[in-house]
Design a protein around this motif. Structure first.
Motif, PDB file in Angstrom:
ATOM      1  N   ASP A   7       0.786  -1.284   0.009  1.00 12.29           N
ATOM      2  CA  ASP A   7       0.043   0.183   0.000  1.00 12.29           C
ATOM      3  C   ASP A   7       0.790   1.218   0.012  1.00 12.29           C
ATOM      4  O   ASP A   7       0.218   2.376   0.117  1.00 12.29           O
ATOM      5  CB  ASP A   7      -1.077  -0.097   1.361  1.00 12.29           C
ATOM      6  CG  ASP A   7      -1.948  -0.925   0.905  1.00 12.29           C
ATOM      7  OD1 ASP A   7      -2.561  -0.976  -0.274  1.00 12.29           O
ATOM      8  OD2 ASP A   7      -2.608  -1.692   1.915  1.00 12.29           O
ATOM      9  N   ASN A  39      -0.763   1.518  -8.249  1.00 10.70           N
ATOM     10  CA  ASN A  39      -1.102   0.054  -7.666  1.00 10.70           C
ATOM     11  C   ASN A  39       0.009  -0.853  -7.469  1.00 10.70           C
ATOM     12  O   ASN A  39       0.501  -1.108  -8.701  1.00 10.70           O
ATOM     13  CB  ASN A  39      -2.315  -0.429  -8.123  1.00 10.70           C
ATOM     14  CG  ASN A  39      -3.427   0.631  -7.785  1.00 10.70           C
ATOM     15  OD1 ASN A  39      -3.598   1.167  -6.894  1.00 10.70           O
ATOM     16  ND2 ASN A  39      -4.354   0.750  -8.843  1.00 10.70           N
ATOM     17  N   GLU A  45      -7.571   8.597   1.424  1.00  8.30           N
ATOM     18  CA  GLU A  45      -8.309   7.676   2.393  1.00  8.30           C
ATOM     19  C   GLU A  45      -9.434   8.120   2.965  1.00  8.30           C
ATOM     20  O   GLU A  45     -10.407   7.756   3.355  1.00  8.30           O
ATOM     21  CB  GLU A  45      -7.316   7.096   3.356  1.00  8.30           C
ATOM     22  CG  GLU A  45      -6.414   6.361   2.967  1.00  8.30           C
ATOM     23  CD  GLU A  45      -5.323   6.094   3.755  1.00  8.30           C
ATOM     24  OE1 GLU A  45      -5.269   6.429   4.835  1.00  8.30           O
ATOM     25  OE2 GLU A  45      -4.262   5.941   2.955  1.00  8.30           O
TER      26      GLU A  45
END
Ligand code: GN1
Ligand code: MG
Length: 373
Positions: free
Chosen positions: A27, A33, A333
């Motif tokens: 992460d 990604n 987030e």
């Protein structure tokens, strides 16, 4: 977000031997990604790094991969010539079965595979100042390794990446557009950036008139872009080469300080925890100058403290721009994440402004210690 089956299918396009076991998400990083891919080759587990390149950010993945391949091949040759281990000291691309360095899937998503550096880890914060000294040395050495790289062969994959004055203009444009309607909640941060408008021209202005040299630079020198050896706790490999481009050594120095010498995390909401740790600033400066000092000009060395402030201001402006644009660039987030990151950066800028004399004194003392006078 991706199923194991999808990832397995994508990996099937790369020259990897053995049977797919699994992919684990990694992460770190705000852009791409990343996965650790595990294969079983006759009972031996082999690890690879699979990445989906964010093509909203990197709009020209083909040229980006040309850069990465040129730079990693160049580093590999140097590491072999120096008797090092090219499997662990640099990333390199595992090609696709058709010979290309990346795979574009049917949805237009772009993937690449690197070697996985074994028995290594990254620091996200500093536990002991010595670590930051080593980080400075590692990024200084990285710059030295690329000193004779043919700079003209590199594509500018994100034009004007660290052109702080243009970043300022982008912010102004976003404020005018106010795409997310969030402008009114960040008037204080907008004013903070506007009060420092004149600063944003300094480094690029000096580069344009030749007062600062253009070098091959990393451009994203966060502490967690260095892998350390688990056994020795020494830096072994500089990673995240997507932004290796022509730039200024000052960008690399400044960005490293922005991230690593902050007493708080990049997205710490409690601003009372945010400050510049002068001891960490000293350690990084010592490490960096011990490796790269001899190749830097006086003008570059004099501007190290200013560059730290500038890269912090620039990054804060980028987070603010993205907040006003509606979070279209950085991964977030929670809804306020970019604004929180911006506030943290600006609090650090303010602290650096109070500590300018101390930072200058540290650079002078490192210079004397390393006989760079
Ligand atoms: C992004 O993805 P990562 O974490 O390596 C960004 C950097 C910023 C950084 C802030 C291509 O880097 O420029 O400094 O976030 N990379 C790109 O944490 O924009
Ligand atoms: Mg990156």
């Amino acid at each position: 977000m991706f199923s194991q089956d999808e990832l397995k299918r994508i990996l099937g396009h790369f020259m990897i031997s053995g049977a797919f076991v699994e992919c684990k998400a990694i992460d770190d990083g705000h852009i791409n990604n990343t996965f650790q891919a595990i294969f079983n080759n006759n009972g031996k587990y082999l690890h690879y790094l699979l990445q989906q390149i964010n093509t909203a950010v990197f709009k020209d993945p083909e040229h980006l991969m040309v850069n990465v391949d040129l730079v990693t091949s160049f580093l590999r040759d140097k590491i072999i010539a120096a008797g090092g281990d090219p499997e662990r000291e640099t990333l390199y691309c595992k090609p696709c079965r058709d010979g290309k360095k990346y795979y574009e899937d049917e949805n237009g998503r772009v993937w690449r595979v690197y070697n996985f550096v074994s028995d290594a880890f990254a620091y996200n914060s500093i536990e002991n100042p010595e670590v930051f000294y080593k980080a400075g040395r590692a990024f200084g050495e990285f710059q030295n390794q690329l000193a004779d790289f043919p700079i003209d062969s590199l594509f500018e994959t994100i034009p004007d990446f660290h052109h702080t004055a243009k970043r300022y203009r982008n912010l102004q444009n976003s404020i005018r557009r106010n795409a997310s309607g969030r402008k009114s909640v960040c008037e204080k941060e907008i004013a903070f950036a506007e009060a420092r408008k004149d600063d944003t021209y300094v480094l690029t202005g000096k580069t344009e008139i030749g007062e600062l040299p253009v070098r091959v630079t990393h451009n994203d020198t966060k502490l967690n872009n260095i892998l350390f050896d688990r056994a020795t706790d020494e830096p072994i490999c500089v990673v995240d080469l997507d932004t290796v481009m022509p730039g200024s050594a000052l960008y690399d120095f400044g960005d490293a300080i922005r991230f690593g010498a902050n007493t708080a995390a990049e997205d710490e909401p409690d601003l009372s925890k945010v400050s510049l740790d002068l001891e960490l600033f000293r350690q990084y400066t010592r490490g960096y100058l011990s490796a790269a000092g001899k190749s830097l000009t006086d003008a570059e060395i004099d501007l190290l403290p200013f560059a730290a402030k500038m890269m912090t201001l620039e990054c804060g402006m980028r987070f603010l721009t993205d907040f006003i644009d509606g979070d279209v660039y950085f991964k977030t987030e929670y809804p306020e994440h970019n604004l929180v990151r911006c506030r943290t950066q600006f609090a650090l800028v303010a602290d650096m402004e109070c500590k300018t004399d101390e930072m200058n004194a540290i650079v002078r003392s490192c210079r004397t210690e390393l006989e760079l006078v």
